[in-house]
Every structure is written in C-alpha cells, then in structure tokens.
Design a protein around this motif. Sequence first.
Motif, PDB file in Angstrom:
ATOM      1  N   ASP A 122      -2.262  12.203  -8.549  1.00  0.00           N
ATOM      2  CA  ASP A 122      -1.172  11.303  -8.920  1.00  0.00           C
ATOM      3  C   ASP A 122      -0.112  12.062  -9.706  1.00  0.00           C
ATOM      4  N   GLU A 168     -13.205   5.657  -5.051  1.00  0.00           N
ATOM      5  CA  GLU A 168     -12.062   6.194  -5.794  1.00  0.00           C
ATOM      6  C   GLU A 168     -10.938   5.178  -5.923  1.00  0.00           C
ATOM      7  N   GLN A 169     -10.785   4.293  -4.948  1.00  0.00           N
ATOM      8  CA  GLN A 169      -9.746   3.261  -5.005  1.00  0.00           C
ATOM      9  C   GLN A 169     -10.217   2.028  -5.775  1.00  0.00           C
ATOM     10  N   GLU A 210      -5.266   1.854   1.359  1.00  0.00           N
ATOM     11  CA  GLU A 210      -5.041   3.148   0.715  1.00  0.00           C
ATOM     12  C   GLU A 210      -6.273   4.043   0.817  1.00  0.00           C
ATOM     13  N   ALA A 211      -7.467   3.466   0.621  1.00  0.00           N
ATOM     14  CA  ALA A 211      -8.703   4.245   0.756  1.00  0.00           C
ATOM     15  C   ALA A 211      -8.851   4.765   2.182  1.00  0.00           C
ATOM     16  N   ALA A 239       0.828  -1.208   0.000  1.00  0.00           N
ATOM     17  CA  ALA A 239       0.000   0.000   0.000  1.00  0.00           C
ATOM     18  C   ALA A 239       0.861   1.255   0.000  1.00  0.00           C
ATOM     19  N   LYS A 293      -4.600  -4.008  -0.378  1.00  0.00           N
ATOM     20  CA  LYS A 293      -3.839  -2.786  -0.665  1.00  0.00           C
ATOM     21  C   LYS A 293      -4.764  -1.586  -0.852  1.00  0.00           C
ATOM     22  N   GLU A 294      -5.739  -1.713  -1.728  1.00  0.00           N
ATOM     23  CA  GLU A 294      -6.642  -0.593  -2.028  1.00  0.00           C
ATOM     24  C   GLU A 294      -7.509  -0.230  -0.833  1.00  0.00           C
ATOM     25  N   HIS A 295      -7.850  -1.208  -0.018  1.00  0.00           N
ATOM     26  CA  HIS A 295      -8.647  -0.932   1.186  1.00  0.00           C
ATOM     27  C   HIS A 295      -7.853  -0.054   2.157  1.00  0.00           C
ATOM     28  N   TYR A 336       0.730   5.509   0.661  1.00  0.00           N
ATOM     29  CA  TYR A 336      -0.054   6.522   1.348  1.00  0.00           C
ATOM     30  C   TYR A 336       0.815   7.749   1.564  1.00  0.00           C
ATOM     31  N   VAL A 353     -12.401  -0.153  -4.780  1.00  0.00           N
ATOM     32  CA  VAL A 353     -12.509  -1.238  -3.818  1.00  0.00           C
ATOM     33  C   VAL A 353     -13.839  -1.974  -4.005  1.00  0.00           C
ATOM     34  N   ASN A 391      -6.540   7.618   2.860  1.00  0.00           N
ATOM     35  CA  ASN A 391      -7.052   8.851   2.260  1.00  0.00           C
ATOM     36  C   ASN A 391      -8.134   9.485   3.126  1.00  0.00           C
TER      37      ASN A 391
END
Length: 192
Positions: free
Chosen positions: A178, A111-112, A161-162, A21, A157-159, A23, A114, A165
């Motif tokens: 990005d 947005e991720q 990262e979300a 992940a 990973k995306e969980h 961040y 998920v 955020n």
Amino acid sequence: MSPSPALPPEFLSALTSLRAARYRSELKLAEVPAPARLAPFGVALGAEILCNNEELATGRFILLHDPNGSDLWGGTFRVVTYIRAQLESEMGNDSLLGNVAWAWLVEALEEQGVTYTHVGGTATRILSESYGTLATRPDAIDLELRASWTPVGTSMKEHLEAWANILCTFAGVPPVPDGVTLLAPRQNRPDR
C-alpha cells in the motif's frame, strides 16, 4: 452492473460495493454475460493481464444471488471464480503446484479480511503437447484454479480485490505494498 429497479436491495448493495473495488492497473476487467441458470440474479466479470500483448493470466469472477438462499451455498450469495495462467515448464511440473494455488487463494482472502463459508475448488495442471504441423511449438503447461465460496454480508469489494490479487499472483505480477506506485516499464528508444 447497471442498477435496475427490479433487482433486490441486497444485490444492488453488492453491485455498488463491486464498483468500489481497487485492483492493479495491469488487470483489465470487463463485464461479461453471467450464467443465467445458476441463480435468479448474477453478474460476471472477465479479466486478463497482458504484458507486451501477451496474455499472462485470464479469469472470471461471478457473483450469484438467490434471495431465497441455497442449502448448497449456505447463504443468499455465492462467488464463483476461475483463473488460468501459462507457467514455465519447471514450475508447471511441480507436484505441489495445486497446493500452492489453493494456498494463494486462502491467503488472498485472509489478507483482505474477507468473511466467507462453504469454500471449495479445484486446481488443475494442463499439459499441451503439439504434433504434426504444430510440432515446432514448445510444450505448454497451464494452471487453472476454480473456486467458489459463500460471502458473509453484502459487501463484495474485498472479495473482488482478493480475487484480483490471486489473478496477479498467477500472472507473476509482483505484489505492491500500500502506498507504493510502480514505475512504468522503460521503453527502449533508439539513440538520437
């Protein structure tokens, strides 16, 4: 999050994906003890965002795994999260604040990209008033978001990262598109 041969392959895969992940650098993550009674396997991450040694937001990201699954979860994994941040009184008194906090969660997950099911949670405003010898302290309003959901698949990973955020949003850290790197804050130096 150190691998162990006794861990199920699905949980090892989830741990590996958490390590990947990405961040914001303002967010400091550290592994903390996971709750032992909620699932046979779990990992917990504590996080905080500091600015000038002042805590802007704090939180926990917990990943639970039960290889036998759970009817309550609707799957074998469950993400359980907590975020707390102190707000300015004008914002903290807004009656729609809970709705906004929940919208931040849903938007960050979307947005991720998920995929999840069985999402639920609470948003709570806490007013702290001081009295007696502490009466000179200003009133403080904190916002807490407690949420959980069942991830689909083993990639977490995306969980994470979300959730990172969302924590930054609670802390008031502006989003960064990005490919853009923020410059470090300018340090005030005495003239030479």
